[in-house]
Motif scaffolding. Sequence first.
Motif, PDB file in Angstrom:
ATOM      1  N   PHE A 219      36.093  48.834  43.373  1.00  0.00           N
ATOM      2  CA  PHE A 219      36.510  47.825  42.405  1.00  0.00           C
ATOM      3  C   PHE A 219      36.972  48.466  41.102  1.00  0.00           C
ATOM      4  O   PHE A 219      37.977  48.045  40.517  1.00  0.00           O
ATOM      5  CB  PHE A 219      35.355  46.858  42.127  1.00  0.00           C
ATOM      6  CG  PHE A 219      35.583  45.976  40.928  1.00  0.00           C
ATOM      7  CD1 PHE A 219      36.337  44.823  41.034  1.00  0.00           C
ATOM      8  CD2 PHE A 219      35.062  46.318  39.687  1.00  0.00           C
ATOM      9  CE1 PHE A 219      36.565  44.012  39.930  1.00  0.00           C
ATOM     10  CE2 PHE A 219      35.283  45.516  38.579  1.00  0.00           C
ATOM     11  CZ  PHE A 219      36.031  44.365  38.705  1.00  0.00           C
ATOM     12  N   SER A 222      40.471  49.868  41.632  1.00  0.00           N
ATOM     13  CA  SER A 222      41.435  48.800  41.872  1.00  0.00           C
ATOM     14  C   SER A 222      41.670  47.974  40.616  1.00  0.00           C
ATOM     15  O   SER A 222      42.808  47.630  40.271  1.00  0.00           O
ATOM     16  CB  SER A 222      40.934  47.907  43.014  1.00  0.00           C
ATOM     17  OG  SER A 222      41.854  46.880  43.298  1.00  0.00           O
ATOM     18  N   ALA A 223      40.581  47.663  39.891  1.00  0.00           N
ATOM     19  CA  ALA A 223      40.698  46.879  38.667  1.00  0.00           C
ATOM     20  C   ALA A 223      41.454  47.652  37.594  1.00  0.00           C
ATOM     21  O   ALA A 223      42.225  47.080  36.822  1.00  0.00           O
ATOM     22  CB  ALA A 223      39.314  46.480  38.163  1.00  0.00           C
ATOM     23  N   ARG A 226      45.113  47.406  38.304  1.00  0.00           N
ATOM     24  CA  ARG A 226      45.604  46.070  37.968  1.00  0.00           C
ATOM     25  C   ARG A 226      45.756  45.910  36.460  1.00  0.00           C
ATOM     26  O   ARG A 226      46.761  45.368  35.984  1.00  0.00           O
ATOM     27  CB  ARG A 226      44.637  45.027  38.516  1.00  0.00           C
ATOM     28  CG  ARG A 226      44.998  43.603  38.124  1.00  0.00           C
ATOM     29  CD  ARG A 226      44.185  42.607  38.885  1.00  0.00           C
ATOM     30  NE  ARG A 226      44.427  41.240  38.424  1.00  0.00           N
ATOM     31  CZ  ARG A 226      44.046  40.155  39.061  1.00  0.00           C
ATOM     32  NH1 ARG A 226      43.424  40.265  40.215  1.00  0.00           N
ATOM     33  NH2 ARG A 226      44.285  38.962  38.569  1.00  0.00           N
ATOM     34  N   ARG A 227      44.783  46.393  35.707  1.00  0.00           N
ATOM     35  CA  ARG A 227      44.851  46.287  34.253  1.00  0.00           C
ATOM     36  C   ARG A 227      45.996  47.138  33.687  1.00  0.00           C
ATOM     37  O   ARG A 227      46.652  46.751  32.728  1.00  0.00           O
ATOM     38  CB  ARG A 227      43.520  46.710  33.638  1.00  0.00           C
ATOM     39  CG  ARG A 227      42.436  45.657  33.713  1.00  0.00           C
ATOM     40  CD  ARG A 227      42.925  44.358  33.130  1.00  0.00           C
ATOM     41  NE  ARG A 227      41.854  43.391  32.985  1.00  0.00           N
ATOM     42  CZ  ARG A 227      42.027  42.140  32.620  1.00  0.00           C
ATOM     43  NH1 ARG A 227      43.254  41.696  32.393  1.00  0.00           N
ATOM     44  NH2 ARG A 227      41.014  41.317  32.507  1.00  0.00           N
ATOM     45  N   PHE A 260      38.726  38.633  34.793  1.00  0.00           N
ATOM     46  CA  PHE A 260      38.475  38.751  36.227  1.00  0.00           C
ATOM     47  C   PHE A 260      37.632  37.571  36.679  1.00  0.00           C
ATOM     48  O   PHE A 260      36.414  37.556  36.495  1.00  0.00           O
ATOM     49  CB  PHE A 260      37.763  40.070  36.549  1.00  0.00           C
ATOM     50  CG  PHE A 260      38.679  41.246  36.565  1.00  0.00           C
ATOM     51  CD1 PHE A 260      39.457  41.539  37.669  1.00  0.00           C
ATOM     52  CD2 PHE A 260      38.777  42.072  35.461  1.00  0.00           C
ATOM     53  CE1 PHE A 260      40.310  42.618  37.682  1.00  0.00           C
ATOM     54  CE2 PHE A 260      39.632  43.157  35.464  1.00  0.00           C
ATOM     55  CZ  PHE A 260      40.405  43.426  36.578  1.00  0.00           C
ATOM     56  N   SER A 264      39.435  37.191  41.772  1.00  0.00           N
ATOM     57  CA  SER A 264      40.024  38.482  41.429  1.00  0.00           C
ATOM     58  C   SER A 264      39.068  39.618  41.727  1.00  0.00           C
ATOM     59  O   SER A 264      39.472  40.692  42.198  1.00  0.00           O
ATOM     60  CB  SER A 264      40.414  38.494  39.946  1.00  0.00           C
ATOM     61  OG  SER A 264      41.401  37.520  39.676  1.00  0.00           O
ATOM     62  N   CYS A 268      39.820  42.715  44.273  1.00  0.00           N
ATOM     63  CA  CYS A 268      39.800  44.104  43.816  1.00  0.00           C
ATOM     64  C   CYS A 268      38.733  44.933  44.518  1.00  0.00           C
ATOM     65  O   CYS A 268      38.880  46.153  44.641  1.00  0.00           O
ATOM     66  CB  CYS A 268      39.579  44.153  42.303  1.00  0.00           C
ATOM     67  SG  CYS A 268      40.980  43.570  41.327  1.00  0.00           S
ATOM     68  N   GLU A 272      41.806  47.635  51.015  1.00  0.00           N
ATOM     69  CA  GLU A 272      43.116  47.090  51.354  1.00  0.00           C
ATOM     70  C   GLU A 272      43.406  47.152  52.850  1.00  0.00           C
ATOM     71  O   GLU A 272      44.004  46.240  53.406  1.00  0.00           O
ATOM     72  CB  GLU A 272      44.196  47.848  50.589  1.00  0.00           C
ATOM     73  CG  GLU A 272      45.605  47.360  50.848  1.00  0.00           C
ATOM     74  CD  GLU A 272      46.631  48.119  50.030  1.00  0.00           C
ATOM     75  OE1 GLU A 272      47.824  48.027  50.355  1.00  0.00           O
ATOM     76  OE2 GLU A 272      46.231  48.804  49.068  1.00  0.00           O
ATOM     77  N   TRP A 319      39.374  54.543  47.424  1.00  0.00           N
ATOM     78  CA  TRP A 319      40.583  53.943  46.852  1.00  0.00           C
ATOM     79  C   TRP A 319      41.656  55.016  46.653  1.00  0.00           C
ATOM     80  O   TRP A 319      42.835  54.786  46.957  1.00  0.00           O
ATOM     81  CB  TRP A 319      40.250  53.270  45.525  1.00  0.00           C
ATOM     82  CG  TRP A 319      41.409  52.522  44.934  1.00  0.00           C
ATOM     83  CD1 TRP A 319      41.710  51.210  45.103  1.00  0.00           C
ATOM     84  CD2 TRP A 319      42.444  53.066  44.087  1.00  0.00           C
ATOM     85  NE1 TRP A 319      42.866  50.889  44.419  1.00  0.00           N
ATOM     86  CE2 TRP A 319      43.338  52.002  43.793  1.00  0.00           C
ATOM     87  CE3 TRP A 319      42.692  54.322  43.562  1.00  0.00           C
ATOM     88  CZ2 TRP A 319      44.462  52.192  42.983  1.00  0.00           C
ATOM     89  CZ3 TRP A 319      43.813  54.503  42.763  1.00  0.00           C
ATOM     90  CH2 TRP A 319      44.676  53.444  42.479  1.00  0.00           C
TER      91      TRP A 319
END
Length: 343
Positions: A219, A222-223, A226-227, A260, A264, A268, A272, A319
Motif C-alpha cells: 500500500f 502504491s499510494a 498515486r499521490r 484515501f 482507495s 492500493c 495488481e 510492488w
Amino acid sequence: MDYCGFSSTLCKTRFALPPSAFWTPPIAYRLRPFVVAAVGVKCELGGWTAPLEPRSSAGRHLSGMLLDDRDAFRAAARAELERLAVQTDGAVARLQLSRGSDEAPLHRRIAELKKQECRAAVEDVIYAIILHEFYQMRVYLVPELSKCICNSRLEIFPSKDWELESIHSIEVLEMVRDHVSSITGCRANSCVKECWATTKIRCSCLCKMYTASVLFGYFLKSAALRRRLEWNLNVANSAHSSSSNLPVPLGSRSFMRMGFDEESVVICASPESKEAANVVERRSLSLFGGVGEEAVITTSFGSVKRLMLEGVAFGCFLWESEDWIKSAVEPLYLNMLLREEHL
C-alpha cells in the motif's frame, strides 16, 4: 488492534487481517547471538531461502544466479521473461492455426499447460527479485517457522531492524513504525528490556499479522505513486495560479493519509497481478504452514517486530518487482496478461 486504521479496510482484500492477539505479561530474558534460534535450535539462512521453493526452471535458474552471480541477476530475469513470452506466443499461435481441425483440442491443452507454466515462472521471477532486494541489504528472509520453534519457543536473531527500516524515507518510516507498534504493542522508542520481553501468541494470528504487514508495505508504494501522479497533475493544472493553491508535498505524512477513502485503500493495497497475489499467499502459508493454526508459541516483542518489518519490506519489494517487470519488459508483460483471452 488498530493497525493504523487499515484493519477494517484491508479485510476487504483477498487476505484477512488478524483478530486481536492475546498478549501475556512480559518476562525479560537474555539475548543470544544466534542468526535465527529457538532454545538452542539454529536455523540456517542462505540460498533461495526456503520455505518458498521455486516451481519452474526459470526459478531454479535465478536461484543459482542469486548465489553465484548477483550482478547479472537483472539481465537473467529479463531473459527468462523474454523466453516465457516467446514460448507462450508460440503455443497461442499454434492454437489459433489449429482451430476447426482435429488437432485443436491437443493444441488447446498444450496452450493451457503453457499458461500454467508461465504463471508459475512469473511468480518465481517476482519472488527471486524480492530475494535479490533483500540480499542487496544483507538480510535473509526468515525460514519456515516450524524448523525454528522448539518447545513452543521462537526467537529471531539478529533483528536487522536498522537494515529493514533503511529502505524507507523519514516520513514513510514514521508510518511503518506506527503500524508495527500498533500490531506488536511495543512502542517504537521502547527500551531493550521492553522490546525483548516475552509474550504468547497464536500462530494463526501471527500469520495474519505478517500478511497484513506485507499488504501495508504494498500500500505504501502504491499510494506514493498515486499521490505522485496527483501531485504532477495538480502542478500542471496550477501552472498559472499561485503556489499557495498547490497541495501539500508528497513527503508529508498527512498528505499521504489524506484523500484515501475505504475503496482507495483497498485498491492500493491489492496486488495488481494474480501472480503477485499468489506470491503473498504462498509466502505466508509456507512460512507458517508447518505450525498448527491454533498453536500458541512464546516469543519476544522484538522477534514479532522483526517479522512485521520484514513483511512491510516484502510488500514494498513486491510492488517494485511488478513495477520493474512492467517498465523493463512492458510489452511482454502486457502480452502475458492479454494472452489468457485467447486460451
